[in-house]
Write an enzyme that holds these catalytic residues in place. Structure first.
Site, PDB file in Angstrom:
ATOM      1  N   THR A 125     -13.100   4.923   9.029  1.00  0.00           N
ATOM      2  CA  THR A 125     -12.738   3.498   8.997  1.00  0.00           C
ATOM      3  C   THR A 125     -11.227   3.290   9.053  1.00  0.00           C
ATOM      4  O   THR A 125     -10.464   4.141   8.575  1.00  0.00           O
ATOM      5  CB  THR A 125     -13.298   2.868   7.706  1.00  0.00           C
ATOM      6  OG1 THR A 125     -12.721   1.578   7.520  1.00  0.00           O
ATOM      7  CG2 THR A 125     -12.956   3.698   6.470  1.00  0.00           C
ATOM      8  N   ASP A 126     -10.816   2.139   9.554  1.00  0.00           N
ATOM      9  CA  ASP A 126      -9.385   1.807   9.550  1.00  0.00           C
ATOM     10  C   ASP A 126      -8.863   1.598   8.135  1.00  0.00           C
ATOM     11  O   ASP A 126      -7.651   1.617   7.906  1.00  0.00           O
ATOM     12  CB  ASP A 126      -9.115   0.562  10.416  1.00  0.00           C
ATOM     13  CG  ASP A 126      -9.850  -0.697   9.973  1.00  0.00           C
ATOM     14  OD1 ASP A 126     -10.660  -0.636   9.023  1.00  0.00           O
ATOM     15  OD2 ASP A 126      -9.621  -1.760  10.596  1.00  0.00           O
ATOM     16  N   GLU A 127      -9.791   1.414   7.161  1.00  0.00           N
ATOM     17  CA  GLU A 127      -9.338   1.137   5.793  1.00  0.00           C
ATOM     18  C   GLU A 127      -8.597   2.316   5.177  1.00  0.00           C
ATOM     19  O   GLU A 127      -7.902   2.150   4.170  1.00  0.00           O
ATOM     20  CB  GLU A 127     -10.518   0.740   4.900  1.00  0.00           C
ATOM     21  CG  GLU A 127     -11.158  -0.540   5.372  1.00  0.00           C
ATOM     22  CD  GLU A 127     -12.102  -1.169   4.369  1.00  0.00           C
ATOM     23  OE1 GLU A 127     -12.025  -0.835   3.169  1.00  0.00           O
ATOM     24  OE2 GLU A 127     -12.906  -2.000   4.786  1.00  0.00           O
ATOM     25  N   TYR A 150     -13.694   2.859  -2.215  1.00  0.00           N
ATOM     26  CA  TYR A 150     -14.410   3.137  -0.957  1.00  0.00           C
ATOM     27  C   TYR A 150     -13.491   3.828   0.037  1.00  0.00           C
ATOM     28  O   TYR A 150     -13.808   4.902   0.564  1.00  0.00           O
ATOM     29  CB  TYR A 150     -14.960   1.834  -0.352  1.00  0.00           C
ATOM     30  CG  TYR A 150     -15.302   1.964   1.122  1.00  0.00           C
ATOM     31  CD1 TYR A 150     -16.389   2.728   1.545  1.00  0.00           C
ATOM     32  CD2 TYR A 150     -14.516   1.345   2.106  1.00  0.00           C
ATOM     33  CE1 TYR A 150     -16.679   2.871   2.904  1.00  0.00           C
ATOM     34  CE2 TYR A 150     -14.803   1.476   3.452  1.00  0.00           C
ATOM     35  CZ  TYR A 150     -15.879   2.242   3.846  1.00  0.00           C
ATOM     36  OH  TYR A 150     -16.162   2.394   5.191  1.00  0.00           O
ATOM     37  N   LYS A 154     -13.488   7.632   1.717  1.00  0.00           N
ATOM     38  CA  LYS A 154     -13.543   7.891   3.173  1.00  0.00           C
ATOM     39  C   LYS A 154     -12.339   8.737   3.598  1.00  0.00           C
ATOM     40  O   LYS A 154     -12.469   9.642   4.427  1.00  0.00           O
ATOM     41  CB  LYS A 154     -13.575   6.579   3.964  1.00  0.00           C
ATOM     42  CG  LYS A 154     -14.854   5.781   3.849  1.00  0.00           C
ATOM     43  CD  LYS A 154     -16.087   6.485   4.402  1.00  0.00           C
ATOM     44  CE  LYS A 154     -16.113   6.575   5.908  1.00  0.00           C
ATOM     45  NZ  LYS A 154     -17.422   7.086   6.413  1.00  0.00           N
TER      46      LYS A 154
END
Ligand code: NAD
Ligand code: TDX
Length: 337
Positions: A125-127, A150, A154
């Protein structure tokens, strides 16, 4: 023809990806999923009879659960979607996130190496890049600065995949995509939650000032990009995937109210998410240049098609929202009058 093992294939993006592989390739598809609250085999009821498709209920965080599946099915490649995926849940309790996203990814890598799996595509994810100010976009070399439990889990999984490539020479690629929307998304995430509440005439909870920005991508575009990485990505590389559709949350919510024919009076500004990232935006130049990917859906067409899908799948929404979803909703939002 190859055999592709997809983890998390009963979830939102995984089920769209499984359907895509069966429709557009001649590959066999092995779907491995633990069927947590987010995993729903109803998402794939249309492919159940397909002789190229099989489902195995297994937990990637339990060696004794996942290893026999690989021993039996001998996949050529793995596309790894399985994860705990919702930021708000990770704020309430991060333990399942560490277990599945970190420990589960390492166990899956170990089992893949043990059984000589070729390509391993890790869907991230870009997060993991953290939050942006009002300008700039994430590139593949942006620093990894996750802000939520989260995204930290990741990022941990991304590092383990990187290490498996570097240390053991595994054929791994990592994708980092922006916010997805489209059919079969669990209504805990912004867009399906707002659509299902609007269709039911219920209040729409907007966190903080509603000015946080996300870069929205239709799930079909994301799945096409992951397939390109599976087929043509270079081992050890990271590919950002974005939708070229940055929008403020409030803009998204107003658009959905317009499409559902509801009044803006339904909007409720509620307490902000702790540590809420302000803005995400993807620079997709690398995957465009190297693999020829550009998103095809416009935000406007994608939103309209998604509202239509949720309108037509009221029974799916009702079943998904019954049971455990209700107690989650009460914990997260309380009563919204
Ligand atoms: P989802 O929550 O809808 O689906 C996750 C699936 O993984 C579920 O079917 C669940 O049952 C399964 N799963 C969870 N724990 C498992 C375990 N221990 N063993 C086996 N299966 C397990 O998630 P999603 O939105 O489809 O996201 C899929 C992947 O894409 C995730 O890795 C997520 O981090 C990533 N991603 C999501 C988005 C997004 O906007 N949704 C954006 C970028 C990246
Ligand atoms: O009720 C809500 N009200 C609200 O204002 C919800 C659920 C969300 N929001 C805001 C928070 C975010 O700014 O909307 C934005 C989007 O929220 P989510 O749908 O929860 O997504 P986000 O936190 O951005 O993370 C998503 O994108 C990246 C996915 O859930 C992740 O799995 C993915 O990695």
């Amino acid at each position: 023809m190859a055999k592709i093992l997809v983890t998390g294939g009963a979830g939102f993006i995984g089920s769209n990806f499984v359907r895509r592989l069966l429709r557009d390739t001649d590959h066999d598809v092995v779907n491995v999923d633990a069927l947590t609250y987010a995993g729903n085999l109803e998402n794939l009821s249309d492919v159940e009879g397909d002789g190229r498709y099989s489902f195995h209920k297994a937990d990637i965080a339990e060696f004794a659960s996942i290893e026999p599946v690989l021993r039996e099915t001998r996949p050529d490649s793995i596309v790894h979607f399985a994860a705990e995926s919702h930021v708000d849940r990770s704020v309430h309790d991060a333990s399942a996130f560490v277990r599945t996203n970190v420990v589960g990814t390492q166990i899956l890598l170990d089992v893949a190496r043990m059984h000589d799996v070729g390509r391993f595509v890790h869907v991230s994810t870009d997060e993991v890049y953290g939050s942006l100010g009002s300008s700039g976009r994430f590139t593949e070399t942006s620093p990894i600065q996750p802000n939520s439990p989260y995204s930290a889990s990741k990022a941990g999984s991304d590092f383990l995949v990187r290490a498996a490539h570097h240390t053991h020479g595994m054929d791994c690629c990592i994708t980092r995509c922006s916010n997805n929307y489209g059919p079969y998304q669990f209504p805990e995430k912004l867009i399906p939650l707002m659509i299902s509440n609007a269709l039911a005439g219920q209040p729409l909870p907007v966190y903080g000032d509603g000015k946080n920005v996300r870069d929205w991508i239709h799930v079909e575009d994301h799945c096409r990009a992951v397939q390109l990485v599976l087929e043509n990505g270079v081992a050890g590389e990271v590919y950002n995937i974005g939708g070229n559709s940055e929008r403020e949350n409030l803009h998204v919510v107003r658009k959905l109210l317009e499409l559902t024919g509801q009044s803006e009076d339904l909007i409720r500004f509620v307490k902000d998410r702790p540590g809420h990232d302000r803005r995400y935006a993807i620079d997709g130049a690398k995957i465009e240049r190297e693999l020829g990917f550009v998103p095809e859906w416009t935000f406007e067409d994608g939103m309209a098609a998604t509202v239509d899908w949720y309108r037509e799948h009221g029974a799916w929404v009702d079943r998904v929202k019954s049971g455990a979803y209700r107690s989650y909703y009460e914990t997260q939002y309380g009563r919204l009058d």
